[in-house]
Design an enzyme around this catalytic site. Structure first.
Site, PDB file in Angstrom:
ATOM      1  N   GLU A 120       0.579   5.199   4.152  1.00  0.00           N
ATOM      2  CA  GLU A 120       1.158   4.778   5.418  1.00  0.00           C
ATOM      3  C   GLU A 120       0.090   4.569   6.484  1.00  0.00           C
ATOM      4  OE1 GLU A 120       4.962   6.194   8.076  1.00  0.00           O
ATOM      5  OE2 GLU A 120       3.498   7.731   7.518  1.00  0.00           O
ATOM      6  N   SER A 139     -13.851   3.433   1.343  1.00  0.00           N
ATOM      7  CA  SER A 139     -13.419   4.823   1.209  1.00  0.00           C
ATOM      8  C   SER A 139     -14.273   5.554   0.170  1.00  0.00           C
ATOM      9  CB  SER A 139     -11.944   4.859   0.775  1.00  0.00           C
ATOM     10  OG  SER A 139     -11.536   6.175   0.491  1.00  0.00           O
ATOM     11  N   LYS A 193     -18.450   0.981 -13.209  1.00  0.00           N
ATOM     12  CA  LYS A 193     -18.253   2.228 -13.954  1.00  0.00           C
ATOM     13  C   LYS A 193     -17.418   2.029 -15.221  1.00  0.00           C
ATOM     14  CE  LYS A 193     -18.867   5.245  -9.962  1.00  0.00           C
ATOM     15  NZ  LYS A 193     -19.445   4.196  -9.116  1.00  0.00           N
ATOM     16  N   ASP A 208       0.843  -1.187   0.000  1.00  0.00           N
ATOM     17  CA  ASP A 208       0.000   0.000   0.000  1.00  0.00           C
ATOM     18  C   ASP A 208       0.881   1.242   0.000  1.00  0.00           C
ATOM     19  OD1 ASP A 208      -2.021   2.008   0.522  1.00  0.00           O
ATOM     20  OD2 ASP A 208      -3.253   0.423   1.374  1.00  0.00           O
TER      21      ASP A 208
END
Length: 303
Positions: free
Chosen positions: A6, A146, A101, A3
């Site tokens: 952090e 998110s 999408k 990732d």
């Protein structure tokens, strides 16, 4: 787990460590950027990888419209890197997380996700992977992820603000994080050394306006509207943003093929082959061109 964020990596490791079933040293957190191929090769030099679940992407429609070059770099160029990396490590299973999408895309996000699907297919063909399964998995909104609309509504409720909805008729697919993760993992096992596009069964699309009304009621508030002006919380229609559609689709083909899992289907989309390396060179040149407008970007990414 790789990732670039952090804080996300830190929070994820803390969540795992707090799980009683979690065994230490079974997960290695790696802080880095998947758009940096040399970093990937160096960092994973002594680590054997069997499967890759490539979910790294910018995925906010409005931010993508304002920052197309960043979205292209992260959603397209990093996908190309991950497939190159998969080839160098002789990966057995590569899964590209796509989106509803990507079907008849209107937004920069949708265009980059669709192009990610195309290069996943075309590099599979170009590299002639013989013992690797390549899967694209499409699904809609994940509740609690998110940028998901529900956390936004909850924050607006906390501030006693009206809940903002882009259009009264806008509707979306929704599923839980647990369900999405399980189905993504399971879908790859319906693919044996081939390329396939899977679509997850998400039921009927739900109107965002109705979700907003329900959340107001479930929170113990009353819905403020013309017939009830003394209500606690209202809904504010703010208009569709650039690139947004009233509803989403899950397949370009005419039908979805069934699997033994009624929640996982195979798309019969037809994909045109093109020389990926040449298109990537064109895209690299394009994102350094400050005069490149949205229509030229769209044309560049269309199949």
């Amino acid at each position: 787990i790789l990732d670039i964020s952090e804080i996300n990596l830190f929070n994820l490791m803390k969540k795992l460590e707090n799980n009683k079933k979690f065994k230490k040293n079974i997960v290695i957190p790696i802080l880095g950027d998947c758009s940096d191929l040399e970093f990937l090769k160096l960092r994973f030099k002594k680590l054997q990888v069997d499967e890759i679940y490539h979910a790294a992407a910018y995925k906010h429609v409005a931010l993508g419209e304002e920052n197309p070059f960043s979205m292209i770099k992260n959603n397209i160029l990093s996908t190309k890197n991950m497939i190159d990396f998969a080839y160098s490590k002789k990966i057995k299973n590569f899964v590209f997380i796509s989106s509803d999408k990507a079907v008849n895309p209107e937004s920069i996000l949708g265009l980059t996700k669709r192009f990610g699907e195309l290069i996943t297919h075309n590099l599979y063909k170009q590299y002639k992977f013989k013992k690797t399964s390549f899967s694209v998995v499409r699904f809609g909104n994940v509740i609690g992820s998110s940028g998901s609309v529900i956390p936004i509504f909850l924050n607006q409720l906390k501030e006693k603000l009206p809940l903002t909805v882009t259009h009264k008729k806008v509707e979306r697919y929704f599923m839980s994080i647990n369900e999405a993760v399980q189905l993504v993992i399971n879908s790859s096992y319906f693919n044996k050394n081939q390329f396939k596009i899977f679509a997850l069964e998400m039921g009927k699309q739900i109107k965002i306006y109705e979700i907003a009304k329900r959340i107001i009621k479930l929170s113990g508030n009353t819905f403020k509207h013309k017939s009830n002006p003394k209500g606690d919380i209202g809904i504010k229609i703010i208009g569709l943003k650039k690139g947004e559609k009233l509803s989403e689709e899950i397949t370009l083909g005419k039908k979805l093929l069934k699997t033994t899992n009624d929640k996982i289907m195979i798309c019969d989309d037809k994909i045109n082959y093109f020389e990926t390396s040449k298109r990537i060179i064109q895209i690299n040149k394009a994102i350094t061109n400050k005069n490149l407008d949205r229509e030229k970007i769209k044309k560049l990414l269309e199949n």
